[in-house]
Every structure is written in C-alpha cells, then in structure tokens.
Design a protein around this motif. Sequence first.
Motif, PDB file in Angstrom:
ATOM      1  N   VAL A 134     -37.886 -62.382   0.882  1.00  0.00           N
ATOM      2  CA  VAL A 134     -38.207 -63.250   1.125  1.00  0.00           C
ATOM      3  C   VAL A 134     -39.167 -64.044  -0.525  1.00  0.00           C
ATOM      4  CG1 VAL A 134     -39.589 -65.782   1.935  1.00  0.00           C
ATOM      5  CG2 VAL A 134     -38.894 -63.759   3.276  1.00  0.00           C
ATOM      6  N   THR A 143     -43.661 -72.053  -4.681  1.00  0.00           N
ATOM      7  CA  THR A 143     -44.790 -71.384  -5.998  1.00  0.00           C
ATOM      8  C   THR A 143     -44.233 -72.420  -7.088  1.00  0.00           C
ATOM      9  OG1 THR A 143     -43.533 -69.850  -6.769  1.00  0.00           O
ATOM     10  CG2 THR A 143     -45.069 -68.865  -5.322  1.00  0.00           C
ATOM     11  N   PRO A 176     -50.310 -67.308  -0.267  1.00  0.00           N
ATOM     12  CA  PRO A 176     -50.500 -68.658   1.068  1.00  0.00           C
ATOM     13  C   PRO A 176     -50.195 -67.414   1.330  1.00  0.00           C
ATOM     14  CG  PRO A 176     -48.626 -68.960  -0.558  1.00  0.00           C
ATOM     15  CD  PRO A 176     -49.847 -67.827  -1.513  1.00  0.00           C
ATOM     16  N   ASP A 177     -48.930 -66.841   1.314  1.00  0.00           N
ATOM     17  CA  ASP A 177     -48.224 -65.173   2.397  1.00  0.00           C
ATOM     18  C   ASP A 177     -47.587 -64.331   1.912  1.00  0.00           C
ATOM     19  OD1 ASP A 177     -46.363 -64.485   4.299  1.00  0.00           O
ATOM     20  OD2 ASP A 177     -45.244 -66.262   4.388  1.00  0.00           O
ATOM     21  N   ASN A 235     -46.394 -62.326   3.153  1.00  0.00           N
ATOM     22  CA  ASN A 235     -45.357 -61.463   2.696  1.00  0.00           C
ATOM     23  C   ASN A 235     -43.624 -62.078   1.738  1.00  0.00           C
ATOM     24  OD1 ASN A 235     -45.025 -60.249   4.888  1.00  0.00           O
ATOM     25  ND2 ASN A 235     -44.762 -61.875   6.301  1.00  0.00           N
ATOM     26  N   THR A 236     -44.354 -63.109   0.122  1.00  0.00           N
ATOM     27  CA  THR A 236     -43.712 -63.353   0.216  1.00  0.00           C
ATOM     28  C   THR A 236     -43.794 -62.480  -1.083  1.00  0.00           C
ATOM     29  OG1 THR A 236     -45.515 -64.515  -0.856  1.00  0.00           O
ATOM     30  CG2 THR A 236     -43.260 -65.918   0.663  1.00  0.00           C
ATOM     31  N   THR A 237     -42.692 -62.084  -2.164  1.00  0.00           N
ATOM     32  CA  THR A 237     -43.004 -61.285  -3.687  1.00  0.00           C
ATOM     33  C   THR A 237     -42.557 -62.446  -4.735  1.00  0.00           C
ATOM     34  OG1 THR A 237     -40.124 -61.923  -3.693  1.00  0.00           O
ATOM     35  CG2 THR A 237     -40.861 -60.100  -2.011  1.00  0.00           C
ATOM     36  N   THR A 238     -42.633 -63.712  -5.018  1.00  0.00           N
ATOM     37  CA  THR A 238     -43.214 -64.240  -5.736  1.00  0.00           C
ATOM     38  C   THR A 238     -44.467 -64.549  -5.343  1.00  0.00           C
ATOM     39  OG1 THR A 238     -41.693 -65.803  -5.270  1.00  0.00           O
ATOM     40  CG2 THR A 238     -42.641 -66.654  -6.889  1.00  0.00           C
ATOM     41  N   THR A 239     -44.839 -64.190  -7.084  1.00  0.00           N
ATOM     42  CA  THR A 239     -45.957 -64.637  -7.941  1.00  0.00           C
ATOM     43  C   THR A 239     -46.695 -65.927  -7.157  1.00  0.00           C
ATOM     44  OG1 THR A 239     -46.348 -63.204  -9.079  1.00  0.00           O
ATOM     45  CG2 THR A 239     -48.325 -64.463  -9.895  1.00  0.00           C
ATOM     46  N   ALA A 240     -47.389 -65.974  -6.545  1.00  0.00           N
ATOM     47  CA  ALA A 240     -48.422 -66.946  -5.999  1.00  0.00           C
ATOM     48  C   ALA A 240     -49.585 -68.033  -7.328  1.00  0.00           C
ATOM     49  CB  ALA A 240     -48.531 -66.822  -4.257  1.00  0.00           C
ATOM     50  N   PRO A 241     -49.601 -69.309  -7.060  1.00  0.00           N
ATOM     51  CA  PRO A 241     -50.320 -69.521  -7.722  1.00  0.00           C
ATOM     52  C   PRO A 241     -51.359 -69.957  -6.753  1.00  0.00           C
ATOM     53  CG  PRO A 241     -48.746 -71.291  -6.544  1.00  0.00           C
ATOM     54  CD  PRO A 241     -48.118 -70.339  -6.099  1.00  0.00           C
ATOM     55  N   LEU A 283     -49.283 -80.457  -9.387  1.00  0.00           N
ATOM     56  CA  LEU A 283     -50.237 -80.415  -8.774  1.00  0.00           C
ATOM     57  C   LEU A 283     -49.615 -78.783  -9.218  1.00  0.00           C
ATOM     58  CD1 LEU A 283     -50.972 -82.167  -5.769  1.00  0.00           C
ATOM     59  CD2 LEU A 283     -52.321 -81.688  -7.862  1.00  0.00           C
ATOM     60  N   GLN A 284     -50.588 -76.808  -8.834  1.00  0.00           N
ATOM     61  CA  GLN A 284     -50.714 -76.092  -8.702  1.00  0.00           C
ATOM     62  C   GLN A 284     -51.482 -75.305  -7.436  1.00  0.00           C
ATOM     63  OE1 GLN A 284     -49.359 -74.107 -11.201  1.00  0.00           O
ATOM     64  NE2 GLN A 284     -48.347 -76.229 -12.038  1.00  0.00           N
ATOM     65  N   GLY A 285     -51.940 -76.045  -7.322  1.00  0.00           N
ATOM     66  CA  GLY A 285     -52.925 -75.291  -6.157  1.00  0.00           C
ATOM     67  C   GLY A 285     -52.037 -75.613  -4.294  1.00  0.00           C
ATOM     68  N   PHE A 286     -51.911 -75.124  -3.824  1.00  0.00           N
ATOM     69  CA  PHE A 286     -51.341 -75.299  -2.409  1.00  0.00           C
ATOM     70  C   PHE A 286     -51.949 -75.947  -1.620  1.00  0.00           C
ATOM     71  CE2 PHE A 286     -48.741 -71.442  -3.840  1.00  0.00           C
ATOM     72  CZ  PHE A 286     -48.088 -71.452  -2.780  1.00  0.00           C
ATOM     73  N   THR A 304     -50.021 -79.263  -0.096  1.00  0.00           N
ATOM     74  CA  THR A 304     -49.681 -79.275   1.045  1.00  0.00           C
ATOM     75  C   THR A 304     -50.164 -80.764   1.469  1.00  0.00           C
ATOM     76  OG1 THR A 304     -51.591 -77.942   1.710  1.00  0.00           O
ATOM     77  CG2 THR A 304     -49.166 -77.073   1.359  1.00  0.00           C
ATOM     78  N   ALA A 345     -48.246 -83.456  -0.219  1.00  0.00           N
ATOM     79  CA  ALA A 345     -47.089 -83.398   1.394  1.00  0.00           C
ATOM     80  C   ALA A 345     -47.323 -84.650   2.077  1.00  0.00           C
ATOM     81  CB  ALA A 345     -46.388 -82.214   1.024  1.00  0.00           C
TER      82      ALA A 345
END
Lengths: 294, 219
Positions: free
Chosen positions: A58, A195, B51-52, B54-60, B171-174, B178, B181
């Motif tokens: 994901v 992200t 944030p998660d 299970n994600t593979t993307t480097t998270a901010p 905005l960078q931070g989740f 959120t 939004a």
Amino acid sequence: MNEPTSSPAVIGRRNLLRAGALTVGAAALLAACGSEETGEVATVGNGAPNPDLETGTVNNAVRLRTAASVENTIANAYATVLELGLLSGSSALYPNLGDQTANVTLFAEHHTAAAAAYNELAVAAGGQAWECGNPRFDSVFVAAIFSRITEGVEATDTASAIPASDDPVRDVATMVHALESLSAATAQALVGQVTEPAQRKAAMEVGVRSGRQAAMMALQINPGGYVPGEVTEQDGLPIPVAVPTVFGSVGGILWVGGAGDENGVRMRSTFETPSFNSMVYDFTEYGECAPAEG
Amino acid sequence: MEIEATHAGLAGARRVGRRGLLAAGLGGASASLLPVLLGRAAATTPDDSTPDENTTTTAPPKRPSEADVALLGAAQQVELTMVALYDDAIAGVTGWSDEDAVVMVAFREAHEDSAVAISALLGRQAPNARSESLYSALAPSFVGGRDDVVAKAWEAESAAVATHGELLGSLQGFNGATLIAAIQMAEARHCTVLADLLGTDDTALLLVDDEADPLEVNG
C-alpha cells in the motif's frame, strides 16, 4: 414313553461367534488374493505447500488508483441508473423530488473526470492507472443494491421472498446521495493517507465537488434540509441533510432501501471509505483490468 | 432578527440569478493567500510518527512543522474572521426568516468550532484572533439586505474553501492537513446551502463551478 425327538438346529452363542470369525477370515483371504486395490496407498514425502497470499503493498499510487476505482464504480452505477431509467417516475415518499436525470448525468461526468485525475496522480506516483470499478464496492454495495431494488430476493427454506422495491425512485435517489457522500469521504480520507501535499490538494478538489453534489442531492430529496433537525428518520429511512456534520466526516454512510422483508425490515448497507479489503493492489485483476506490470 | 428558529421547509425563498449572485460578490477582496504564507514557511520538523505502519511510502510527520504552524495560524484567523462576519450579518440584517437564522447561526458556530479545533492543534502558537485586514476588507459587504448578505456569505465561504485548498498544497504534517480537509469539506457544503437559500436552481452556483480566489491574511 419318550419318543426321540429330532434335535433342532440350535444356534448358540459359541456357534454364532465361530461362524462370524470364519466369514471375516474368508473375506480377508479373498481380498488379499484379489488383484484390485481399493483406496489410496499411503505415500511418503511432502505435498504441495499451501499457496501464499500475495503481499499487498500500500503506497500512494495504490491509494490513488483505489480512489480512481471508487470513482469508476460510481460513474458506472450512474450509467446503469440512466440506462435502466430508474429515475423515471415519481416517488411516493419524496413527491417533490422531480426528475433527477440531468443532475445524475452531470454527477457522472464529474466522477469520470475524477477517476482520470486520480489515475494521473497514481501514474505520477509510479503506479498504473485503473480503468475499472472497485471489485469489492461493485459486488458488496452497487450490485447488491441494484438487485434488491429491481429484483428483490427469492424465497429460501427459511425466509419468504422479498419483492422488488416499493419505491425505486426513492431508493435510487438515496443511493446517489450515498455515493456522492462516499466520493467526498474517500477524498477526505486520502488526505490523511497520501504523503504528498499536492496529492492531498488534488484529492480535495474532487472531494469538495462531491461534497457539494451530496449536499445538492440531499436538498433535492429533503428540501430545506440544511442542517440536522430533531427528526432524523422518515418511514424508516435516514433523512439526508446538506451539512450533516460540523466537520467533514469519513465515517460510514448508511443506505436503507428496497422493499421490506416479511418483518418489514429493509436492506441496510453501510458505505465505507476504502480499506485493506477494498484496495486495488498491483496484483488485483478484475473485469478487463489486468494486474499491474512489473 | 430571530435566532430561535425551527427547522422547516424553505418557504418563500427569493430567487436570484447567477449574474445577480456574482454581481453581489466580494470583488477584489480576495487575493492569493499562498505567497504571503509561504514567506513564513521554514524547514519541516522531523517526526518519526507515521500515519499507517502498513504503508511503504516514507511518511511525513504527524504533527505540524514550523511552516505548518504559520499556515494553520492563518487558517484560524480566516475562521475567526468568518465568525465576526456572520456575527455582523446576524445582528445587522433585518428580515431573516426562521430558517435563515438557523443556517446563519449554525454556520457561524461551525467556523468558531473550526477555529477552536485549530487552536487545540497549535496550542499556545495559535493566534486566536481574527485577521483585521481581512475583516476590514470584507465587513462592508456583510451589511445590507438579506439577499445581498447571503450572496456575500456564499462567496466568502467559497473563498475560504479555496484558501484551505491552497493550504493543503503546502501543509506537511498529517494532523494539520486532515483537520483543514475536514473544515474545507464542511465549508464547501455551506456554499450549496447558501445558494439554495437564495432560491437558485442553477447548478453552476449550487456546485460552485467557479471557485472564488483564496483569501489574503496579512495580520
């Protein structure tokens, strides 16, 4: 005088056991001498291992193409609504609803464009576009609801048949409202999942439009229903309002419709934003859409 | 003004055309927020939280970065300015129907709730004050007749939606993203309600085909 009597064939316990043993022994002997084998002969070694489930990665691209799949599902659902003419006629519950064909046609165009926008982002993020609907949403939500509206449910051994909807225009209108709300919630949920700020902004451009379409549809169904009132249900169905919450919600969206069963209970379906069981992974194959290459 | 209103059907809604609604718009009161705010932006604050898992993307980061704090502070000022504008409208306009009053009060309180939520995120770094420059620019248009003020509110809400959209692009931070939004989604729906209050059935207005320009916050 006692006359000799012929001795009857007495079958005693001992004789019975003896005869039984002989029968079993003869059967075993015949079986051993036979040339045919019965059953499977045990073998030594290891069988094939259980197949491993593919690992679902994901990332931003998967989330974005999943969002595209949701938009495609909605656009396809509207195409079916228009094709079947499910908005023609009037609704007993919503007599002032009017013909929503033009609005649903307009909404469908937005969702087709939204799918293209999400796919463009997915490709830019290193993924592949997804031109089909969402497999899970298509089956669990859309197909199930259409079936309940147009066909009802056949009788089973334990339950009576449920007829087709008693008010299909009502059910389709509320389904459109639910799907618009789902699109809006999916976009809003993406903001907390992807992200890149540019992806969040683009997602909310879709979401803002869908949210407004949900609000507009709510006002078509429930004129003057701007904010939640004291009455939240009508004839067992939730009453939609234009601004249901102070903040945009990503919670479940309840749809209730179809004819009631023998107890008067209608179908209830809760639309939820995509999660792990509804992602369009790289290995997902559905309809004309093949797994991603590489 | 009556604010003790019941929620009932829209009766006697005045119908205005798209041109009339746009003519009553905010005009030059809107300008780009982003250049002003980006000037305050600085490097992000590293944060290991994701944030998660299970994600593979480097998270901010989850928490607002230093640059985010400035952007979120500006968003709060926009919200508090909207509160002040709705206060002016509620108090200054005669002829609100019960239904109008319910909507105007609900939207005013929604903006206040949004400001409070941003304050909760920023803590002592929250400005907790409206933008005087923005208020000065918009306040003169929030007086007058009922239709004019509702039309101004429609455009101000659209501008707020556009402003939040610009913020989301920076905005960078989740957590901050959120929240913005969630605020933006609600305010987008406000526009549809305000257009409906004006009695229009023009989908271009109900769905805001032409979003207003973002608002400018200069303190």
